[in-house]
Every structure is written in structure tokens, then in C-alpha cells.
Design an enzyme around this catalytic site. Structure first.
Site, PDB file in Angstrom:
ATOM      1  N   CYS A   1       0.815  -1.220   0.000  1.00  0.00           N
ATOM      2  CA  CYS A   1       0.000   0.000   0.000  1.00  0.00           C
ATOM      3  C   CYS A   1       0.850   1.273   0.000  1.00  0.00           C
ATOM      4  CB  CYS A   1      -0.946   0.008   1.200  1.00  0.00           C
ATOM      5  SG  CYS A   1      -2.094  -1.386   1.214  1.00  0.00           S
TER       6      CYS A   1
ATOM      7  N   HIS B   1      -3.912   7.078   1.036  1.00  0.00           N
ATOM      8  CA  HIS B   1      -4.092   5.743   0.475  1.00  0.00           C
ATOM      9  C   HIS B   1      -5.518   5.279   0.755  1.00  0.00           C
ATOM     10  CE1 HIS B   1      -4.021   1.524  -0.195  1.00  0.00           C
ATOM     11  NE2 HIS B   1      -4.004   1.225   1.085  1.00  0.00           N
TER      12      HIS B   1
ATOM     13  N   ASN C   1      -9.846  -0.866  -2.482  1.00  0.00           N
ATOM     14  CA  ASN C   1      -8.440  -0.676  -2.150  1.00  0.00           C
ATOM     15  C   ASN C   1      -7.596  -1.280  -3.274  1.00  0.00           C
ATOM     16  OD1 ASN C   1      -5.837  -0.823  -1.160  1.00  0.00           O
ATOM     17  ND2 ASN C   1      -6.418  -1.507   0.883  1.00  0.00           N
TER      18      ASN C   1
END
Length: 335
Positions: free
Chosen positions: A114, A262, A292
Site C-alpha cells: 500500500c 491511500h 483498495n
């Protein structure tokens, strides 16, 4: 000494939209349950045979290069961030070099999940500030859907992730008062297994072990996440690394024009927004549409925000990420 700036942005997501209701047909879940916990309404999944991590990255890169106003042969170096490469090796950086038809420039693969794009921007920034390169192509691309446990057993993780890619061209900037002002990177490996995919890997279970055991209940090759533990750490580390970047540049939360976090969980973004006293116009979220996309989430969101006119010349833009590793980081940019 030079600064570096983002001169071009692009993103690509597959056409195939997968809604929460679609997932409820293959696992025990529902739209309300997913939205309440994550804020996600839908995500994109690659249809097998139509795209790969590399091909999505190439499509995003082509848009970024065009918008940077340069010829592709002016790219000096490639940084590719992903946790879902086409192959175990080689990494996708060299495949991008091949598929874009670039000269024999260097290609670096980053495995920081991430936080991968933030790490990639930091690497590009250092290369440019040192004078080594003039235009660095940074890509974040992920194809999660083919490797998720799309059953009730895996719903806690599988409903969260989507596929897509984003890219940025990072270019030399003579004016040191603008562009990337600073980058800040951290890791805490003692929690590495709290968000991980253990197999296949040389450390515990390689392909030969999985084949030999032929265990239908073996979940080691599916992603694992200790959700509550990750959430609690994320909100702390996000706050810390954003403040670290602001203080480095004698700035405060009131100076932020646009925060691009993020896209891990909408609840995390909302927590950070409230803590820093930012308005809805100062934080950009698109997890509702894409889920995501790990290393791709920041460049996709940054590109969408820029395309929508939410980022203007002179704005202070903050990128921040936290993820598996644990790794986290921030980038402070004077646009």
C-alpha cells in the site's frame, strides 16, 4: 541541486464493475455490511485474459507521458510498485520497458504494498535531485481479483480489494520552491505477518509444498489481514507521518490544500480528516468506486483529483500511505 515535480498523471481501471450486490451472490455478505465497515460500494475486477498488472500499468503510463508533454524516449528510469506482479520473476518494471518500447533504461520494482507508490515517488525524487535522471516514470498497478478467496471464508479481505493502475512522470524542476518538498518513509517489520500473503514463498511454503499437500483448506496463499489491529496502527501512523512532513517544511494542517490518503478504508480517511480539521474539499476519496487498489490507489486518486480541477498550481498537496510490512510514508508537494 534540483527539485522534482509531477509533470504528468494517468490512470487505468478495467471496465468490469463488481458491486457489493454482485459479491453477495458468491459469498455471505451484503451491501450494507460492506459499506458500513469500509465505505466501498463497488470495485473493478479484471476479466481473465483481458489485462495484467503490467498492461494496466502501461496504459496508465502512456497517459501520464502524454500529459507530461514529453516523448517516451525521454524517460530515463522506471519505478514499478506492486504486490501482484505478472510473474514471480522478473518484475513488471522490465516488462513496461519492453511494452512501451523504451530504450534500455533502468527498471526498479518496489514491494511495499500500500505504501509502494509513496516509496516510488521518494526514490524518483532522490534520483532527480542528485542530477542522475531528468524524467522518471513511477507506476503503481495491482491485479488482486485473481488471487482472492471469493468465498464466505475470505469475505473479510476479498470485499475490500480492486484492480487498477496509476502512473506519474516525475521531472526535474529548477525552481526549488515548488515540486516535491520532502518525502518521509518508515517501516515496522515486527508486525509483518498481520497483513500478509505467506505462500508461495521460499521461507515457509513454496509451490512444491502446496502441490504435495493438496490441502483444500490451506489458506496460506490467500491474503490475511488482522483488520482491527491494522486499522488501529494505520490511524496513528497516518497522523504521525503527515505531521512529520508538514513540520519538516514549517507548515501546519491549515496549510493543506489537498490530502490524498491511500484508499485503504473510508473510515480511516474520515478519522484523519476529522483529526486534522480538514473540510471535504481538502481530502479526496474514491474508495467508494474502486476499493483498495494498494500501490495504485494514490496515483489513481491523485489523477482523478487533478482531472476534476481540485488541484491547482501553488496548492500544497500531501500524499500519505500505510500498509503491509508495516510500512508507511508521506510526500509533501507544492504543486
Amino acid at each position: 541541486m534540483y527539485n522534482s515535480r509531477i509533470s504528468g498523471l494517468g490512470f487505468y481501471v478495467p471496465d468490469n464493475v463488481v458491486t457489493n450486490d454482485d459479491l453477495s451472490k458468491v459469498m455471505d455478505t451484503n451491501d450494507e455490511w460492506i459499506q458500513e465497515r469500509t465505505g466501498i460500494k463497488e470495485r473493478r475486477h479484471v476479466v481473465k485474459g483481458e489485462d495484467t498488472t503490467t498492461s494496466m500499468g502501461v496504459k496508465a503510463a502512456e497517459r501520464a507521458i502524454e500529459r507530461a508533454g514529453i516523448d517516451k524516449d525521454e524517460i530515463d528510469f522506471i519505478v514499478f510498485a506492486t504486490l501482484s506482479p505478472d510473474y514471480y520473476f522478473p518484475g513488471p518494471g522490465v516488462l513496461v520497458q519492453r511494452d512501451l518500447g523504451l530504450k534500455t533504461v533502468g527498471a526498479l520494482d518496489i514491494r511495499n504494498q500500500c505504501s509502494g507508490f509513496v516509496y516510488g515517488i521518494s526514490v524518483a525524487d532522490q534520483y532527480i535531485k542528485s542530477g542522475m535522471y531528468k524524467n522518471v516514470l513511477v507506476i503503481g498497478s495491482e491485479l488482486h481479483s485473481h488471487g482472492l478467496d471469493m468465498t464466505t471464508r475470505g469475505r473479510g479481505v476479498s470485499v475490500i480489494f480492486g484492480d487498477g493502475a496509476g502512473a506519474a512522470v516525475v521531472t526535474r524542476e529548477e525552481d526549488t520552491s515548488k515540486g516535491i518538498l520532502s518525502t518521509h518513509l518508515h517501516s515496522e517489520g515486527q508486525h509483518a505477518e498481520e497483513l500478509s500473503l505467506i505462500a508461495p514463498g521460499m521461507g515457509k511454503r513454496w509451490v512444491t509444498d502446496i502441490i504435495e499437500d493438496a490441502d483444500a483448506e490451506d489458506t496460506s496463499y490467500f491474503p490475511y489481514m488482522n483488520g482491527q489491529f491494522v486499522f488501529k496502527n494505520a490511524v496513528v501512523r497516518f497522523s504521525e507521518v503527515i505531521m512529520e512532513g508538514l513540520q519538516k517544511n514549517n507548515l501546519g494542517p491549515q496549510d493543506i490544500d489537498m490530502l490524498i490518503p491511500h484508499q485503504a478504508n473510508l473510515r480511516i480517511s474520515q478519522f484523519i480528516q476529522k483529526k486534522f480539521g480538514l473540510s471535504d474539499d481538502q481530502v479526496f476519496n474514491n474508495i467508494m468506486k474502486y476499493g483498495n487498489t494498494t500501490a495504485a490507489s494514490i496515483p489513481i486518486a491523485l489523477t482523478e483529483a487533478w482531472e476534476a480541477g481540485k488541484i491547482k498550481e501553488g496548492d500544497l498537496v500531501v500524499l500519505a500511505a500505510f500498509g503491509s510490512g508495516f510500512t508507511w510514508g508521506s510526500v509533501i508537494i507544492r504543486w
